[in-house]
Design a protein around this motif. Structure first.
Motif, mmCIF file in Angstrom:
data_model
loop_
_atom_site.group_PDB
_atom_site.id
_atom_site.type_symbol
_atom_site.label_atom_id
_atom_site.label_comp_id
_atom_site.label_asym_id
_atom_site.label_seq_id
_atom_site.Cartn_x
_atom_site.Cartn_y
_atom_site.Cartn_z
ATOM 1 N N THR A 1 58.430 31.281 45.375
ATOM 2 C CA THR A 1 58.615 32.280 44.321
ATOM 3 C C THR A 1 59.085 31.599 43.040
ATOM 4 N N ARG A 2 58.367 31.850 41.956
ATOM 5 C CA ARG A 2 58.773 31.359 40.647
ATOM 6 C C ARG A 2 59.453 32.499 39.901
ATOM 7 N N HIS A 3 60.640 32.268 39.412
ATOM 8 C CA HIS A 3 61.365 33.262 38.631
ATOM 9 C C HIS A 3 61.107 32.972 37.150
ATOM 10 N N VAL A 4 60.447 33.909 36.478
ATOM 11 C CA VAL A 4 60.031 33.709 35.097
ATOM 12 C C VAL A 4 60.831 34.642 34.191
ATOM 13 N N LYS A 5 61.462 34.057 33.190
ATOM 14 C CA LYS A 5 62.226 34.850 32.231
ATOM 15 C C LYS A 5 61.307 35.386 31.134
ATOM 16 N N GLY A 6 61.767 36.430 30.479
ATOM 17 C CA GLY A 6 61.016 36.981 29.354
ATOM 18 C C GLY A 6 59.841 37.830 29.797
ATOM 19 N N ALA A 7 58.995 38.171 28.833
ATOM 20 C CA ALA A 7 57.855 39.044 29.086
ATOM 21 C C ALA A 7 56.767 38.311 29.867
ATOM 22 N N VAL A 8 56.215 38.996 30.853
ATOM 23 C CA VAL A 8 55.171 38.431 31.710
ATOM 24 C C VAL A 8 54.005 39.412 31.775
ATOM 25 N N ALA A 9 52.784 38.892 31.724
ATOM 26 C CA ALA A 9 51.582 39.696 31.948
ATOM 27 C C ALA A 9 50.670 38.925 32.884
ATOM 28 N N ALA A 10 49.980 39.628 33.766
ATOM 29 C CA ALA A 10 49.067 38.984 34.708
ATOM 30 C C ALA A 10 47.633 39.384 34.396
ATOM 31 N N ILE A 11 46.713 38.453 34.600
ATOM 32 C CA ILE A 11 45.285 38.719 34.450
ATOM 33 C C ILE A 11 44.630 38.469 35.796
ATOM 34 N N PRO A 12 44.264 39.529 36.528
ATOM 35 C CA PRO A 12 43.642 39.362 37.846
ATOM 36 C C PRO A 12 42.281 38.671 37.735
ATOM 37 N N PRO A 13 41.816 38.068 38.814
ATOM 38 C CA PRO A 13 40.550 37.319 38.786
ATOM 39 C C PRO A 13 39.322 38.217 38.922
ATOM 40 N N TYR A 14 38.995 38.963 37.885
ATOM 41 C CA TYR A 14 37.799 39.806 37.882
ATOM 42 C C TYR A 14 36.549 38.935 37.754
ATOM 43 N N ARG A 15 35.500 39.294 38.493
ATOM 44 C CA ARG A 15 34.222 38.596 38.377
ATOM 45 C C ARG A 15 33.247 39.327 37.464
ATOM 46 N N HIS A 16 33.509 40.576 37.177
ATOM 47 C CA HIS A 16 32.617 41.414 36.380
ATOM 48 C C HIS A 16 33.020 41.294 34.911
ATOM 49 N N TYR A 17 32.110 40.775 34.087
ATOM 50 C CA TYR A 17 32.429 40.537 32.679
ATOM 51 C C TYR A 17 32.872 41.812 31.972
ATOM 52 N N GLY A 18 32.141 42.894 32.195
ATOM 53 C CA GLY A 18 32.463 44.133 31.498
ATOM 54 C C GLY A 18 33.846 44.646 31.830
ATOM 55 N N HIS A 19 34.183 44.684 33.111
ATOM 56 C CA HIS A 19 35.495 45.192 33.513
ATOM 57 C C HIS A 19 36.618 44.245 33.095
ATOM 58 N N LEU A 20 36.369 42.947 33.177
ATOM 59 C CA LEU A 20 37.392 41.994 32.737
ATOM 60 C C LEU A 20 37.691 42.186 31.254
ATOM 61 N N LEU A 21 36.647 42.321 30.452
ATOM 62 C CA LEU A 21 36.842 42.480 29.011
ATOM 63 C C LEU A 21 37.471 43.825 28.672
ATOM 64 N N THR A 22 36.870 44.921 29.171
ATOM 65 C CA THR A 22 37.273 46.248 28.719
ATOM 66 C C THR A 22 38.489 46.800 29.445
ATOM 67 N N ASP A 23 38.656 46.454 30.738
ATOM 68 C CA ASP A 23 39.739 47.037 31.531
ATOM 69 C C ASP A 23 41.014 46.200 31.511
ATOM 70 N N VAL A 24 40.876 44.892 31.247
ATOM 71 C CA VAL A 24 42.030 43.995 31.357
ATOM 72 C C VAL A 24 42.389 43.361 30.007
#
Length: 400
Positions: free
Chosen positions: A144-167
């Motif tokens: 487990t890495r404990h990260v200070k401050g603001a964090v955002a995650a980008i899941p590994p989407y394979r679909h270009y459209g959903h990655l761009l528009t949904d994430v």
């Protein structure tokens, strides 16, 4: 389940079975779920853990009178995917949500943020179950890495459209709206193997001056964030999740910064985006269609993860774009000239995706259909008939 899967495949698909078994074994025990990193359902934390910055409702541009004919057309034989569990039942609006959530886990094998207390995946719009793709066990509790401050995650989407528009676009919207205080740093968490477009997005944010750290997680690792940036848009119609056109200029500046040293392609007033040798939605007769389009001044282009910078320029400068229904249509969001989008789709399998994206970009839109959909969403066309439709569409459209 995707339409191209056979009834036999759906009946014997092991993933839903494994999901139900694991959910039954872990039961209502957050500690056990955290131990095996299996988080099968969605939820929203208690109010004291959430700093809600925005929950706004956007009505979609496709409701405008200029799109009424096209809207009626795509509603016939409509196969839009609808989330029956979404608590926002209106398919013509979306909720744009920006919030900071306290005490969140991000497991490295799925990159889906989880409320530490309940073991539920963060979701503002539903309390339903997830699925095996976004919730399966892994030994992520060992590191487990404990990260200070603001964090955002980008899941590994394979679909270009959903990655761009949904994430990426909701995250760009949150940053554009000032979610971070001046000078505040953001840590973006991704999988260890990073999608090229995601890497460019991160580099572009740095390029425009966002203080940024990038953490790449292995499947057996996880991040514990004290302050997680939740930026999403929610609509019950999953074809219409994109709801942040105000951030398109910001997103374009991010990618412009990332691609500053890349050579720009030659602009063309008319382009046709071919799907190439994809597994799904092959079009019988496309070769003859392409030859006819070339004779009408169309440049034939193909999208890949490695030429995203070219896609932005192709769609940014074109006056007329034609493409088969698919993820690449999301590039119409980069349009600068309010172009015309001509979407080719199967006669009995129409979606509002292309119309929605075109309308949000302020583009004109015309649908063209071929034959009925077959296995793997493939369909055939009469190239001469399609070309006659294209000619009629181009003749009706005023010169710009």
């Amino acid at each position: 389940m995707a339409r191209h899967h056979s009834a036999l495949h759906r009946k014997f698909d092991i993933k839903p079975i494994a999901f139900r078994v694991m959910k039954g074994l872990t039961g209502p025990y957050p500690v056990l779920r955290k131990a095996v990193s299996f988080f099968p359902d969605f939820g929203w934390p208690t109010a004291e853990k959430v700093d809600l910055r925005e929950d706004s409702v956007r009505s979609f541009n496709l409701l405008q009178e200029r799109y009424s004919r096209q809207r009626a057309f795509v509603r016939s034989h409509d196969v839009d995917v609808v989330n029956a569990h979404c608590r926002f039942p209106d398919p013509d609006t979306a909720h744009r949500v920006i919030a900071f959530v306290a005490d969140v886990l991000v497991p490295g094998h799925t990159l889906t943020p989880v409320d530490y207390a309940t073991g539920k995946q963060l979701a503002f719009d539903t309390t339903a179950d997830s699925n095996w793709h976004f919730a399966y066990p892994a030994p992520a509790a060992f590191s487990t890495r404990h990260v200070k401050g603001a964090v955002a995650a980008i899941p590994p989407y394979r679909h270009y459209g959903h990655l761009l528009t949904d994430v990426l676009m909701p995250l760009a919207y949150a940053l554009h709206r000032g979610a971070l205080a001046p000078g505040e740093a953001l840590t973006i968490v991704t999988a260890r193997s990073v999608n090229p477009m995601v890497q460019s997005f991160i580099e572009g944010l740095r390029g425009i001056g966002v203080p940024l750290s990038h953490v790449k997680l292995a499947p057996w690792e996880r991040v514990h964030a004290k302050r997680y940036l939740y930026a999403r848009s929610h609509c019950c119609n999953l074809e219409r999740v994109f709801a942040t056109p105000e951030a398109l200029g910001y997103a374009r500046s991010v990618f412009d910064a990332a691609y500053a040293d890349r050579p720009r392609p030659e602009a063309a007033p008319r382009i046709y985006l071919t799907r190439g040798q994809t597994r799904l939605r092959q079009v019988t007769g496309e070769a003859e269609l392409i030859e006819g389009l070339r004779g009408r001044g169309f440049k034939i282009v193909e999208a890949s993860w490695s030429n995203h910078h070219e896609q932005i320029d192709w769609f940014g400068e074109a006056q007329t774009v034609m493409a088969v229904h698919g993820a690449g249509l999301a590039n119409i969001l980069w349009a600068r000239r309010q172009p015309l989008l001509i979407e080719l789709m199967a006669q009995n399998a129409r979606k509002s995706t292309g119309l929605h994206w075109a309308a949000e970009a302020g583009a004109d839109y015309e649908p063209v259909v071929g034959g009925p959909e077959g296995p793997k969403q493939a369909f055939s066309i009469d190239p001469a008939a399609v070309l006659r439709e294209v000619d009629a569409i181009l003749e009706r459209r005023p010169a710009r």
